[in-house]
Enzyme design. Sequence first.
Site, PDB file in Angstrom:
ATOM      1  N   ASP A 183      -7.858  -6.986   5.511  1.00 30.57           N
ATOM      2  CA  ASP A 183      -6.916  -7.884   4.835  1.00 30.57           C
ATOM      3  C   ASP A 183      -6.381  -8.957   5.790  1.00 30.57           C
ATOM      4  O   ASP A 183      -5.726  -9.903   5.349  1.00 30.57           O
ATOM      5  CB  ASP A 183      -5.732  -7.099   4.230  1.00 30.57           C
ATOM      6  CG  ASP A 183      -6.084  -6.577   2.838  1.00 30.57           C
ATOM      7  OD1 ASP A 183      -7.119  -7.000   2.290  1.00 30.57           O
ATOM      8  OD2 ASP A 183      -5.326  -5.737   2.319  1.00 30.57           O
ATOM      9  N   SER A 209       0.826  -1.205   0.000  1.00 29.91           N
ATOM     10  CA  SER A 209       0.000   0.000   0.000  1.00 29.91           C
ATOM     11  C   SER A 209       0.858   1.252   0.000  1.00 29.91           C
ATOM     12  O   SER A 209       0.587   2.218  -0.713  1.00 29.91           O
ATOM     13  CB  SER A 209      -0.898  -0.002   1.230  1.00 29.91           C
ATOM     14  OG  SER A 209      -1.606  -1.206   1.276  1.00 29.91           O
ATOM     15  N   ARG A 225     -14.085 -13.225  -0.711  1.00 31.25           N
ATOM     16  CA  ARG A 225     -13.239 -13.778   0.355  1.00 31.25           C
ATOM     17  C   ARG A 225     -14.055 -14.446   1.459  1.00 31.25           C
ATOM     18  O   ARG A 225     -13.558 -15.367   2.118  1.00 31.25           O
ATOM     19  CB  ARG A 225     -12.330 -12.684   0.934  1.00 31.25           C
ATOM     20  CG  ARG A 225     -11.215 -12.342  -0.023  1.00 31.25           C
ATOM     21  CD  ARG A 225     -10.251 -11.326   0.543  1.00 31.25           C
ATOM     22  NE  ARG A 225      -9.075 -11.270  -0.316  1.00 31.25           N
ATOM     23  CZ  ARG A 225      -8.166 -10.308  -0.277  1.00 31.25           C
ATOM     24  NH1 ARG A 225      -8.295  -9.317   0.579  1.00 31.25           N
ATOM     25  NH2 ARG A 225      -7.130 -10.348  -1.091  1.00 31.25           N
ATOM     26  N   ARG A 233       1.450   3.949  -3.267  1.00 26.23           N
ATOM     27  CA  ARG A 233       1.141   5.372  -3.064  1.00 26.23           C
ATOM     28  C   ARG A 233       2.394   6.224  -3.317  1.00 26.23           C
ATOM     29  O   ARG A 233       2.357   7.229  -4.021  1.00 26.23           O
ATOM     30  CB  ARG A 233       0.633   5.611  -1.647  1.00 26.23           C
ATOM     31  CG  ARG A 233      -0.818   5.176  -1.437  1.00 26.23           C
ATOM     32  CD  ARG A 233      -1.149   5.081   0.048  1.00 26.23           C
ATOM     33  NE  ARG A 233      -2.556   4.815   0.323  1.00 26.23           N
ATOM     34  CZ  ARG A 233      -3.142   3.622   0.239  1.00 26.23           C
ATOM     35  NH1 ARG A 233      -2.433   2.572  -0.149  1.00 26.23           N
ATOM     36  NH2 ARG A 233      -4.422   3.464   0.520  1.00 26.23           N
ATOM     37  N   LYS A 254       1.331 -11.875  -6.178  1.00 22.48           N
ATOM     38  CA  LYS A 254       0.641 -10.585  -6.277  1.00 22.48           C
ATOM     39  C   LYS A 254       1.212  -9.588  -5.270  1.00 22.48           C
ATOM     40  O   LYS A 254       1.372  -8.403  -5.573  1.00 22.48           O
ATOM     41  CB  LYS A 254      -0.857 -10.779  -6.032  1.00 22.48           C
ATOM     42  CG  LYS A 254      -1.698  -9.557  -6.307  1.00 22.48           C
ATOM     43  CD  LYS A 254      -3.179  -9.905  -6.308  1.00 22.48           C
ATOM     44  CE  LYS A 254      -4.017  -8.801  -6.933  1.00 22.48           C
ATOM     45  NZ  LYS A 254      -4.194  -7.631  -6.114  1.00 22.48           N
ATOM     46  N   SER A 264     -12.090   1.710   0.209  1.00 22.12           N
ATOM     47  CA  SER A 264     -11.476   3.008   0.484  1.00 22.12           C
ATOM     48  C   SER A 264     -10.571   3.434  -0.670  1.00 22.12           C
ATOM     49  O   SER A 264     -10.173   4.596  -0.764  1.00 22.12           O
ATOM     50  CB  SER A 264     -10.674   2.950   1.785  1.00 22.12           C
ATOM     51  OG  SER A 264      -9.605   2.039   1.632  1.00 22.12           O
ATOM     52  N   GLN A 265     -10.242   2.488  -1.550  1.00 16.69           N
ATOM     53  CA  GLN A 265      -9.320   2.805  -2.659  1.00 16.69           C
ATOM     54  C   GLN A 265      -9.889   3.893  -3.577  1.00 16.69           C
ATOM     55  O   GLN A 265      -9.140   4.687  -4.134  1.00 16.69           O
ATOM     56  CB  GLN A 265      -9.028   1.550  -3.484  1.00 16.69           C
ATOM     57  CG  GLN A 265      -8.160   0.537  -2.748  1.00 16.69           C
ATOM     58  CD  GLN A 265      -8.012  -0.772  -3.499  1.00 16.69           C
ATOM     59  OE1 GLN A 265      -8.594  -0.972  -4.562  1.00 16.69           O
ATOM     60  NE2 GLN A 265      -7.222  -1.671  -2.934  1.00 16.69           N
ATOM     61  N   ARG A 283      -4.174 -13.939  -0.707  1.00 17.25           N
ATOM     62  CA  ARG A 283      -4.462 -14.054   0.732  1.00 17.25           C
ATOM     63  C   ARG A 283      -5.131 -15.381   1.093  1.00 17.25           C
ATOM     64  O   ARG A 283      -4.986 -15.856   2.214  1.00 17.25           O
ATOM     65  CB  ARG A 283      -5.299 -12.869   1.218  1.00 17.25           C
ATOM     66  CG  ARG A 283      -4.610 -11.551   0.980  1.00 17.25           C
ATOM     67  CD  ARG A 283      -4.910 -10.489   2.006  1.00 17.25           C
ATOM     68  NE  ARG A 283      -4.227  -9.267   1.604  1.00 17.25           N
ATOM     69  CZ  ARG A 283      -2.924  -9.026   1.790  1.00 17.25           C
ATOM     70  NH1 ARG A 283      -2.179  -9.923   2.412  1.00 17.25           N
ATOM     71  NH2 ARG A 283      -2.374  -7.914   1.363  1.00 17.25           N
ATOM     72  N   SER A 325     -12.008   0.432   6.007  1.00 15.53           N
ATOM     73  CA  SER A 325     -10.544   0.521   5.971  1.00 15.53           C
ATOM     74  C   SER A 325     -10.015   1.945   6.156  1.00 15.53           C
ATOM     75  O   SER A 325      -9.114   2.373   5.429  1.00 15.53           O
ATOM     76  CB  SER A 325      -9.997  -0.046   4.657  1.00 15.53           C
ATOM     77  OG  SER A 325     -10.621  -1.237   4.307  1.00 15.53           O
TER      78      SER A 325
END
Length: 648
Positions: A313, A25, A344, A29, A412, A172-173, A387, A199
């Site tokens: 996550d 993350s 998930r 950014r 990934k 939130s992305q 995950r 998140s």
Amino acid sequence: MTGVRVMQPVGGPIVGVPNVPGSKSQTNRALLCAALAEGTSRLSGVLFAEDTEAMLDAVVSLGAEIEVDRENTSLEVKGIGGDLNFEDIAIDCRSSGTTSRFLLPVLVAGKGNVAIDGSDQLRSRPFDEQIKALRALDCILNETGAPGRLPIEVVADGVNGGKVEISGAASSQFISGLLLAAPLYAEGLTIELTDTPVSRPYLDLTVKVMNDFGIAVEQPNESTYVVKQGQYSPSDTEIEPDASAASYFFAAAAITQGKVKVDGLHRESCQGDTQFVDVLEKLGAKVTWGTNSIEVEGNQLDGGTFDLRDLSDTAQTLASVAAFAESEIEIKGIGFIRTKETDRIAAIVSELTKCGVEVTETSDGVIIKPDKWKLKGASIDTYDDHRVAMAMSLLGLRVPHIEIRNPGCVAKTFPDFFSVLEKLRPTAIPLTEALAVAAIDGPAGSGKSTVARALAVELNLPHFDTGAMYRAVAVAALRQQVDASDPAAIAALAKTVDIRISERTIVDGVDATEEIRSADANHLVSVVAANPDVRRILVPRQRQWATELGGGVMEGRDIGTEVFPDAIFKVFLTADLQVRAERRFQETAGQTLDDVLQDLKRRDHVDSTRDDSPLEVAPGSVIFDTSNMSVEAVVAELAEMFRLRVEG
Ligand code: DC
């Protein structure tokens, strides 16, 4: 990607300091801010994985010049400054949600035509909220596939900005993307959140990284962000280790009674997923926060209810830990993870269920009712979700025959995951430093006696049948007609009776090898074994017995929990109740299969609920379901696990 990775149980505590790669993350950014900056930035501790390679390629196609030093996990980025003019370009975001959702609001601020696309997996994830917000800002975006999804063609001609509303309920992305792009908009951007975002810590991370690159973000209230038009400036940034990736190792320590330290994470860390260790602490693990490290030490794990909305996550990590807990664990606040790399929640339910865990789906999470007796190996489908692969591999640390299909999907975010985990495998203990005891516990019919005897032969070690000791006391009581309902009398007998166990079992000088297996002895022995005073007398004798002979294979009900809790190798053998009944049925005459099954149920209940030393899965032990296995196969696997634990 294909292939299968068969996990090998560790058979001991996971201990060490894993080399956790940089935060995905923060990397993505920082990479974008550096690319948009005027000047050269240096990023260290960078993650090199598919998701960050996607961002790297994308910013290069926008004109950033990057020098990559993979060996030293660092990057030098010469940013494009304000120059966002492009001809027709195509950007492949692969499977990266952050890359696509951060770039889309940035691209509209440039000039030119851009086609933005990704893998089939990314094409199936939602973009609606962001598209809606950008259209409200007069941007021209055309979905050339399904509505609200990639691929999208952008006709970019700058953005005025001003004010926009957006929901953060799905991801939130979308908001992070708008924040990152906001300085590029002519009038800056005020973002009004229409609900409480999921998140939230990731939004804090976005603001922190923007600050690092010279952009101020005002937050006049909980639901408003204000960013003025501005120019990113270069920065030298050190990326923290990835807290989500670290969760797997903290969990590994928690479930194997081990101890794992991750350097570079701390209380002031910018990643919300560091809070995962607070969850482990509430479950019972010991957590130590250093100034620049976090250490987790395993302990018995209780249950509880945990809202993981801010750290979703780690939900799959917690679900795997829950399989080893003592009581129910509810994970809530994570309904939105249904639209991540895969659904998930569905993946948690289907894959843990395969391993014998009872999982119920709720509207916003899962309830896990662990029953360690029922854990078993399974072939795990990973749905191309890194995950799922990493979280489910945790079960394989203690449960044989967990195989992870398509293990390569971890690339990934963590290409080296399995080799880093492997490095934490406990090393062999020299025989000079420890007593080589293999503790084998399990319910009746699990194959314990046959397996323990054969394992002792295979390893050329003494075999100790501790059940025979309790049986010997029962025989003495029967012979002397001691009142079975008088606990003090039985305890007095246990103190004085002379028991010798080798090839034959001799009680007070008389061979009792057959007698200890008689119906009367069978009946009386559970009363004898449930007598705390008897146990207080026999347990030290069992310890002495094994110590004098220099260790060996010791079977019983409480070997890993009471007799030798520090045994270098602990196993709990299990099998389906039906299978156990069938096995016992072959050995006993005069009873129906149902009689045997009911009797086993009763014994399981008595053995596991008695006050003193109930039969339970020892912390950290290997939980081995033998239902579909031959004795030879079980012995061969146990022998191999044991040999890995001792040196010499
Ligand atoms: O394993 P077995 O059936 O021979 O054991 C006889 C009884 O003794 C059974 O009721 C369980 C009990 N037992 C125990 O409580 N603790 C041990 N370490 C071994 C056996």
